[in-house]
Scaffold this active site. Structure first.
Site, PDB file in Angstrom:
ATOM      1  N   LYS A 197     -21.274  68.249  17.125  1.00  0.00           N
ATOM      2  CA  LYS A 197     -21.516  67.779  15.489  1.00  0.00           C
ATOM      3  C   LYS A 197     -21.012  68.553  14.629  1.00  0.00           C
ATOM      4  O   LYS A 197     -21.170  69.557  15.060  1.00  0.00           O
ATOM      5  CB  LYS A 197     -23.093  68.202  16.074  1.00  0.00           C
ATOM      6  N   TYR A 241     -36.674  73.495  25.721  1.00  0.00           N
ATOM      7  CA  TYR A 241     -36.783  74.030  27.234  1.00  0.00           C
ATOM      8  C   TYR A 241     -37.625  74.791  27.202  1.00  0.00           C
ATOM      9  O   TYR A 241     -37.959  75.245  28.779  1.00  0.00           O
ATOM     10  CB  TYR A 241     -35.508  73.709  27.737  1.00  0.00           C
TER      11      TYR A 241
END
Length: 295
Positions: A167, A273
């Site tokens: 990105k 996570y």
């Protein structure tokens, strides 16, 4: 007047319509309660939001948007001296925890990746290409666009490294595993059958006609191979990225390393996570903190 100011900020018609509905609903509520704008208090706002939840079953996201619209309106009213105090300044909604990504266990992923190749030559060739895609997605936690944009020159077979453009055109170096290497080598043999010799700038994953695979084609092939394995999982590239991150974090406990490999600019993005590591964190705390109740 307030909406006119919003238009001057080049906000879309869709956004303006949402603002109008949200603020109109609140003004109508105040009218029914015989509350003038300058008399509105934070308790009135809470009552209105509770009313919206009860009557319209609004989600936390919609409720937050309602409050944002009202807050913008009251900020405008305060700046225009229609209000002396903005009652929305001190009102905050409790943010809902970020949804955890879906997950597939290691055994299921191995079952998909290690499934038997088809017997028909063309289907076998397609499987070798798809397997290389699957291996890279899971081996290195790549985004769909990163796999799709991968060129031959981005692969360092000697050091098992990939140069990834993510990105914002940010480049990072990530490792890939031995099984991914083997799959890539087998795929490139098929590549030569389909296309002949390749150049450094050639796309890694191509169709039979030699064109770089599109994101949709990659998504469809990932889903297809999960279905062919007989696994009841809606497999997609981003899910494999999630699995990579969770499985790596669960084994390594190294949040910073996982952040680097995923290409996250902010550590808080990677922290979604850590839900897998609560037990480990508790163990670390019990062993390390001087005030923990050690057994």
């Amino acid at each position: 007047m307030w909406l006119k100011d919003r238009k001057l900020q080049n906000q879309s018609e869709h956004t303006l319509d949402a603002y109008f509905r949200d603020v109109s609903g609140f003004i109508a509520f105040c009218y029914e309660k015989n509350i003038e704008l300058k008399q509105v208090e934070a308790s009135d706002l809470r009552e209105y939001l509770a009313f919206k939840v009860e009557q319209h079953q609004l989600s936390s996201t919609s409720l937050q948007r309602h409050l944002t619209s009202i807050r913008q309106f009251m900020k405008w009213a305060e700046q225009g001296n229609y209000l002396t105090i903005n009652p929305s300044d001190d009102l905050q909604l409790k943010r809902q925890p970020r949804a955890l990504p879906g997950m597939v266990d290691v055994e299921t992923i191995n079952f998909i990746l290690d499934q038997t190749a088809p017997e028909k030559p063309l289907e076998q060739q397609l499987w070798l290409r798809d397997k290389a895609i699957l291996e890279l997605l899971y081996s290195s936690g790549l985004r769909l666009a990163e796999v799709q944009g991968l060129d031959i020159r981005d692969i360092d077979f000697g050091r098992l490294l990939l140069r990834i453009t993510g990105k914002g055109n940010k480049t990072r170096i990530v490792p890939f595993g031995g099984k991914a290497k083997d799959s890539l080598i087998e795929w490139l043999k098929i590549y030569r059958i389909w296309q002949g010799e390749f150049k450094p700038e050639s796309a890694v994953f191509i169709s039979q006609k030699g064109a770089r695979l599109s994101p949709r084609q990659i998504e469809n092939r990932v889903k297809f191979q999960a279905q062919r394995a007989g696994v009841n999982v809606d497999l997609h590239p981003h899910l494999l990225r999630h699995c990579f991150a969770s499985h790596m974090l669960s084994s390594s406990r190294d949040l910073r390393a996982v952040q680097e490999m995923l290409g996250h600019s902010n550590l808080t993005t990677t922290q979604i996570y850590t839900h897998l590591d609560f037990e480990h964190l508790a163990q670390v705390y019990d062993q390390a903190h001087p005030r923990a109740n050690k057994k």
